[in-house]
Structure formats: structure tokens, C-alpha cells
Design a protein around this motif. Structure first.
Motif, PDB file in Angstrom:
ATOM      1  N   PRO A  81       0.767  -1.413  -0.154  1.00 27.46           N
ATOM      2  CA  PRO A  81      -0.008   0.181   0.086  1.00 27.46           C
ATOM      3  C   PRO A  81       0.694   1.120   0.003  1.00 27.46           C
ATOM      4  CG  PRO A  81      -0.738  -1.494   1.860  1.00 27.46           C
ATOM      5  CD  PRO A  81       0.564  -1.994   1.120  1.00 27.46           C
ATOM      6  N   ASP A  82       0.342   2.294  -0.731  1.00 26.92           N
ATOM      7  CA  ASP A  82       1.013   3.449  -0.661  1.00 26.92           C
ATOM      8  C   ASP A  82       2.375   3.762  -1.487  1.00 26.92           C
ATOM      9  OD1 ASP A  82      -1.006   4.753   0.822  1.00 26.92           O
ATOM     10  OD2 ASP A  82      -0.274   3.983   2.547  1.00 26.92           O
ATOM     11  N   THR A  83       2.527   2.693  -2.337  1.00 30.46           N
ATOM     12  CA  THR A  83       4.033   2.670  -3.334  1.00 30.46           C
ATOM     13  C   THR A  83       3.324   2.916  -4.560  1.00 30.46           C
ATOM     14  OG1 THR A  83       3.575   0.201  -3.390  1.00 30.46           O
ATOM     15  CG2 THR A  83       5.047   1.075  -1.584  1.00 30.46           C
ATOM     16  N   ASP A  84       4.350   3.703  -5.054  1.00 27.61           N
ATOM     17  CA  ASP A  84       4.463   4.027  -6.400  1.00 27.61           C
ATOM     18  C   ASP A  84       5.267   3.181  -7.518  1.00 27.61           C
ATOM     19  OD1 ASP A  84       3.353   5.453  -8.395  1.00 27.61           O
ATOM     20  OD2 ASP A  84       4.726   7.135  -8.415  1.00 27.61           O
ATOM     21  N   VAL A  85       4.565   2.068  -7.858  1.00 28.15           N
ATOM     22  CA  VAL A  85       5.184   1.014  -8.428  1.00 28.15           C
ATOM     23  C   VAL A  85       4.968   1.009 -10.066  1.00 28.15           C
ATOM     24  CG1 VAL A  85       5.428  -1.713  -8.380  1.00 28.15           C
ATOM     25  CG2 VAL A  85       5.273  -0.599  -6.253  1.00 28.15           C
ATOM     26  N   PHE A  86       5.955   0.837 -10.970  1.00 26.90           N
ATOM     27  CA  PHE A  86       5.574   0.623 -12.267  1.00 26.90           C
ATOM     28  C   PHE A  86       6.291  -0.777 -12.760  1.00 26.90           C
ATOM     29  CE2 PHE A  86       5.799   5.286 -11.653  1.00 26.90           C
ATOM     30  CZ  PHE A  86       4.769   5.625 -12.528  1.00 26.90           C
ATOM     31  N   SER A  87       5.650  -1.209 -13.658  1.00 27.23           N
ATOM     32  CA  SER A  87       6.048  -2.552 -14.578  1.00 27.23           C
ATOM     33  C   SER A  87       6.664  -2.107 -15.762  1.00 27.23           C
ATOM     34  CB  SER A  87       4.982  -3.619 -14.289  1.00 27.23           C
ATOM     35  OG  SER A  87       4.452  -4.109 -13.111  1.00 27.23           O
ATOM     36  N   GLU A  88       7.708  -2.590 -16.161  1.00 32.73           N
ATOM     37  CA  GLU A  88       8.276  -2.278 -17.388  1.00 32.73           C
ATOM     38  C   GLU A  88       8.752  -3.606 -18.381  1.00 32.73           C
ATOM     39  OE1 GLU A  88      10.629   1.323 -18.080  1.00 32.73           O
ATOM     40  OE2 GLU A  88      10.549   1.328 -15.985  1.00 32.73           O
ATOM     41  N   ALA A  89       8.550  -3.522 -19.642  1.00 29.47           N
ATOM     42  CA  ALA A  89       8.938  -4.751 -20.419  1.00 29.47           C
ATOM     43  C   ALA A  89       9.466  -4.126 -21.752  1.00 29.47           C
ATOM     44  CB  ALA A  89       7.978  -5.575 -20.531  1.00 29.47           C
ATOM     45  N   LEU A  90      10.458  -4.769 -22.278  1.00 31.16           N
ATOM     46  CA  LEU A  90      10.883  -4.293 -23.567  1.00 31.16           C
ATOM     47  C   LEU A  90      10.575  -5.747 -24.336  1.00 31.16           C
ATOM     48  CD1 LEU A  90      12.255  -2.222 -25.485  1.00 31.16           C
ATOM     49  CD2 LEU A  90      14.536  -3.483 -25.036  1.00 31.16           C
ATOM     50  N   VAL A  91       9.620  -5.618 -25.400  1.00 31.19           N
ATOM     51  CA  VAL A  91       9.102  -6.741 -26.375  1.00 31.19           C
ATOM     52  C   VAL A  91       9.326  -6.723 -27.720  1.00 31.19           C
ATOM     53  CG1 VAL A  91       7.017  -8.415 -26.499  1.00 31.19           C
ATOM     54  CG2 VAL A  91       7.293  -6.948 -24.258  1.00 31.19           C
ATOM     55  N   ILE A  92       9.894  -7.493 -28.253  1.00 37.98           N
ATOM     56  CA  ILE A  92       9.842  -7.675 -29.951  1.00 37.98           C
ATOM     57  C   ILE A  92       8.780  -8.796 -30.320  1.00 37.98           C
ATOM     58  CG2 ILE A  92      11.433  -8.208 -31.710  1.00 37.98           C
ATOM     59  CD1 ILE A  92      13.838  -7.297 -30.029  1.00 37.98           C
ATOM     60  N   HIS A  93       8.246  -8.524 -31.456  1.00 32.54           N
ATOM     61  CA  HIS A  93       7.333  -9.537 -32.007  1.00 32.54           C
ATOM     62  C   HIS A  93       7.501  -9.528 -33.417  1.00 32.54           C
ATOM     63  CE1 HIS A  93       4.252  -8.404 -28.614  1.00 32.54           C
ATOM     64  NE2 HIS A  93       4.455  -9.850 -28.614  1.00 32.54           N
ATOM     65  N   PHE A  94       7.562 -10.521 -34.197  1.00 26.27           N
ATOM     66  CA  PHE A  94       7.603 -10.779 -35.447  1.00 26.27           C
ATOM     67  C   PHE A  94       6.970 -12.228 -35.852  1.00 26.27           C
ATOM     68  CE2 PHE A  94      11.380 -12.985 -33.607  1.00 26.27           C
ATOM     69  CZ  PHE A  94      11.205 -14.167 -34.394  1.00 26.27           C
ATOM     70  N   ARG A  95       6.354 -11.962 -36.967  1.00 27.10           N
ATOM     71  CA  ARG A  95       5.887 -13.226 -37.714  1.00 27.10           C
ATOM     72  C   ARG A  95       6.667 -13.850 -38.560  1.00 27.10           C
ATOM     73  NH1 ARG A  95       0.240 -12.687 -38.051  1.00 27.10           N
ATOM     74  NH2 ARG A  95       0.142 -14.078 -39.683  1.00 27.10           N
ATOM     75  N   GLU A  96       6.406 -15.167 -38.699  1.00 32.51           N
ATOM     76  CA  GLU A  96       7.387 -16.192 -39.362  1.00 32.51           C
ATOM     77  C   GLU A  96       7.495 -15.737 -40.500  1.00 32.51           C
ATOM     78  OE1 GLU A  96       7.706 -21.039 -39.475  1.00 32.51           O
ATOM     79  OE2 GLU A  96       5.694 -20.228 -39.274  1.00 32.51           O
ATOM     80  N   ASP A  97       6.668 -15.075 -41.285  1.00 35.03           N
ATOM     81  CA  ASP A  97       6.882 -14.957 -42.631  1.00 35.03           C
ATOM     82  C   ASP A  97       7.150 -13.041 -42.735  1.00 35.03           C
ATOM     83  OD1 ASP A  97       4.495 -13.880 -41.999  1.00 35.03           O
ATOM     84  OD2 ASP A  97       3.241 -14.654 -43.713  1.00 35.03           O
ATOM     85  N   PHE A  98       7.652 -12.814 -42.069  1.00 31.11           N
ATOM     86  CA  PHE A  98       7.575 -10.966 -42.165  1.00 31.11           C
ATOM     87  C   PHE A  98       8.699 -10.683 -42.858  1.00 31.11           C
ATOM     88  CE2 PHE A  98      11.502 -11.809 -39.483  1.00 31.11           C
ATOM     89  CZ  PHE A  98      12.026 -10.616 -39.487  1.00 31.11           C
ATOM     90  N   LEU A  99       9.783 -11.740 -43.422  1.00 27.89           N
ATOM     91  CA  LEU A  99      10.692 -11.482 -44.605  1.00 27.89           C
ATOM     92  C   LEU A  99      10.463 -12.219 -45.716  1.00 27.89           C
ATOM     93  CD1 LEU A  99      14.025 -10.876 -42.382  1.00 27.89           C
ATOM     94  CD2 LEU A  99      12.626  -9.087 -43.633  1.00 27.89           C
TER      95      LEU A  99
END
Length: 303
Positions: A81-99
């Protein structure tokens, strides 16, 4: 409840997406899947990670590769309680046929194609490979055009040639996607993750799935490759491990915080899954932490 199948967004100028997600409080915690491959780096958060039928704790710098159509979610620990918490993530998405449909079938990319096939179980990336991939991920966000694409291929090359990989989901976990089944399982997962600190009953979960307890029990075991009761206990034990490592609460307090009805049952279930009693686990972690602290102190003295 939101649909289980998620559509991954990318800009019109990109063939794959790189996103820095930052949430005030917890990650959304939605049990979901998508047709894209996913590489996720946890920048800031801790909690419980679900990948297929695998359940484990996660903390900062947790690095996970998710195969296409593999259900997954990250459930953030409740903040004080009463804490200023953030959740962070760096995410890469790609399809199998993107190239292009045949890109990963070229001889030069045979190892990468093999890695992508293996990723259907989900992988945790550790060791030196983890350090190298994290460095590349922090760089890729500032790149564009060909340089951005080359950076992704460098990451995939590192992963394909690495032995620092741990499979997550079991080999027998079903990859079959059924919309109605997944919507049902999504609701059950939401109930479990929201209520695991209290007493979870199979009959309540069966009601949510609109099934009889017997039918639901068979259904859950078939989809998750483990009984409902085992799934719930593993989640409770994982949360207990986190609290024990904090050294802020007594074993009795942790027992009831994790939803166990008495200390005797808590000790029995905890030892079954960790091969240690709660007290032994806590002492072992304290010893390892002390050793690490002494080693760090020695290194600093020698600098």
C-alpha cells in the motif's frame, strides 16, 4: 473478458514491432496467445510467469522467447500500500513470414529455423547469451531501417547458436488452438490468478467453465498436462518462495498469505515441490546471499 487471441500492432513502416511497455502498477496479466514470435525482457517487475503449462517466478532481466500460438502471461506481485510501483518490459514481436514465406528456409538460416521450431515450448535465456541479447535489445529501439533489421537477425543468430536456453512448457503441451476452449480456459486462469492467496476450489473453477467437476478435472489435465490441484499448489509454492526470500515475514504468516490452511500442510506441499522445508529454503537463500555479498566485497577490495 477480452478475447484470448491478441492482434499484435506494428507501424506501416516496420515489418516487426519493438515496444517498450510501462504500466503504473501491474502488467495486464491476460492469458493470451498470438501468431507472432515474442522476445520479452522484464525491465522492472517481479511475480509469476505462465508459459503453456509451465509456472515459475520472474524478476528483473528475465528474458523469455515465446513460440507462435503458445499461451502465456506475466502476473505481477501485489504492491505494498501507498507505493508508487511501475512494471516495465521491452518486447519484440515478429511473424514467421515477415521477410517472406521462404526466408527462414534458406540454407544460411537453417539453425535459426530449427530454433524457431523448438520455441513452441517457450525458452528462458540465461548466462552469457542473456547478457548479449539484453544489450542488443536496448540498442534496437533506437535503430531504424536496415540497421534495425540486422540487429534482430543478430539476436536470432545468437539464440540459434546458444546453449544458454531452458525449455519452459512440457514437450507434450498441446499446441492445438480452439477459440471456445481458450475463452473458457482464460476465465479459469483469471479466477486462479486473482484468488490463489485464498482457498481455491475445483467446484468453483468448474462452475466458471460451465462444466461438471468431473468433466472439468479431465479437461484441465488434458489442456495443461497436470491436475488442477497441482497447478494451484505450484502457484502457491512459487509465491511462498518469493516471500521467504524477502526475509520480512514469519513462516506462519507466509503460510496463510499463500492460502494454505495450516502450517503442516504448507510444509508438506512446499517440500514436495522444492525438496526443502520452508525453513531450509530460507536458510539456504540467506547463506547464498551472504556468500554473494562477501564475494562482491572481496572484488571491490581488490579493485
Amino acid at each position: 473478458m477480452d478475447p484470448l487471441l491478441l492482434k499484435v500492432k506494428k507501424t506501416e513502416t516496420d515489418s516487426f514491432s519493438v515496444n517498450h511497455f510501462k504500466y503504473h502498477g501491474s502488467f495486464p496479466g491476460l492469458w493470451h496467445y498470438h501468431s507472432e514470435y515474442e522476445l520479452t525482457l522484464i525491465i522492472k517487475s517481479s511475480g509469476t510467469r505462465f508459459v503453456g503449462d509451465h509456472i515459475d517466478r520472474y524478476t528483473e532481466n528475465d528474458l523469455i522467447f515465446i513460440g507462435k500460438n503458445l499461451a502465456h502471461t506475466w502476473k505481477t506481485d501485489a504492491a505494498l500500500p501507498d507505493t508508487d510501483v511501475f512494471s516495465e518490459a521491452l518486447v519484440i514481436h515478429f511473424r514467421e513470414d515477415f521477410l517472406g514465406k521462404m526466408f527462414f528456409s534458406t540454407p544460411e538460416l537453417a539453425e535459426v529455423e530449427k530454433f524457431l521450431r523448438m520455441s513452441r515450448r517457450g525458452m528462458k535465456i540465461i548466462g552469457q547469451t542473456q547478457t548479449q541479447v539484453i544489450s542488443h535489445m536496448y540498442q534496437i529501439g533506437s535503430l531504424s531501417g536496415v540497421e534495425k533489421l540486422i540487429k534482430l537477425l543478430q539476436i536470432l543468430s545468437l539464440l540459434a547458436g546458444s546453449e544458454d536456453l531452458m525449455f519452459l512448457s512440457s514437450d507434450g503441451y498441446s499446441q492445438y488452438i480452439n477459440e471456445n476452449d481458450n475463452d473458457r480456459l482464460n476465465k479459469v486462469h483469471a479466477y486462479i490468478m486473482d484468488s490463489f492467496k485464498s482457498q481455491i476450489r475445483l467446484t468453483d473453477a468448474a462452475d466458471i467453465a460451465h462444466m461438471s467437476p468431473t468433466a472439468f478435472s479431465r479437461y484441465f489435465k488434458q489442456r495443461m498436462q497436470k491436475p488442477f490441484s497441482q497447478f494451484v499448489i505450484e502457484l502457491k509454492v512459487g509465491y511462498a518462495c518469493k516471500l521467504l526470500m524477502q526475509h520480512q515475514f514469519s513462516i506462519l504468516q507466509i503460510c496463510y498469505e499463500c492460502g494454505f490452511q495450516n502450517v503442516s500442510n504448507f510444509n508438506k506441499q512446499f517440500k514436495q515441490y522444492t525438496e526443502l522445508s520452508p525453513k531450509q529454503f530460507q536458510l539456504k537463500h540467506k547463506s547464498l546471499r551472504l556468500q554473494a555479498s562477501l564475494y562482491q566485497h572481496q572484488v571491490q577490495e581488490n579493485l
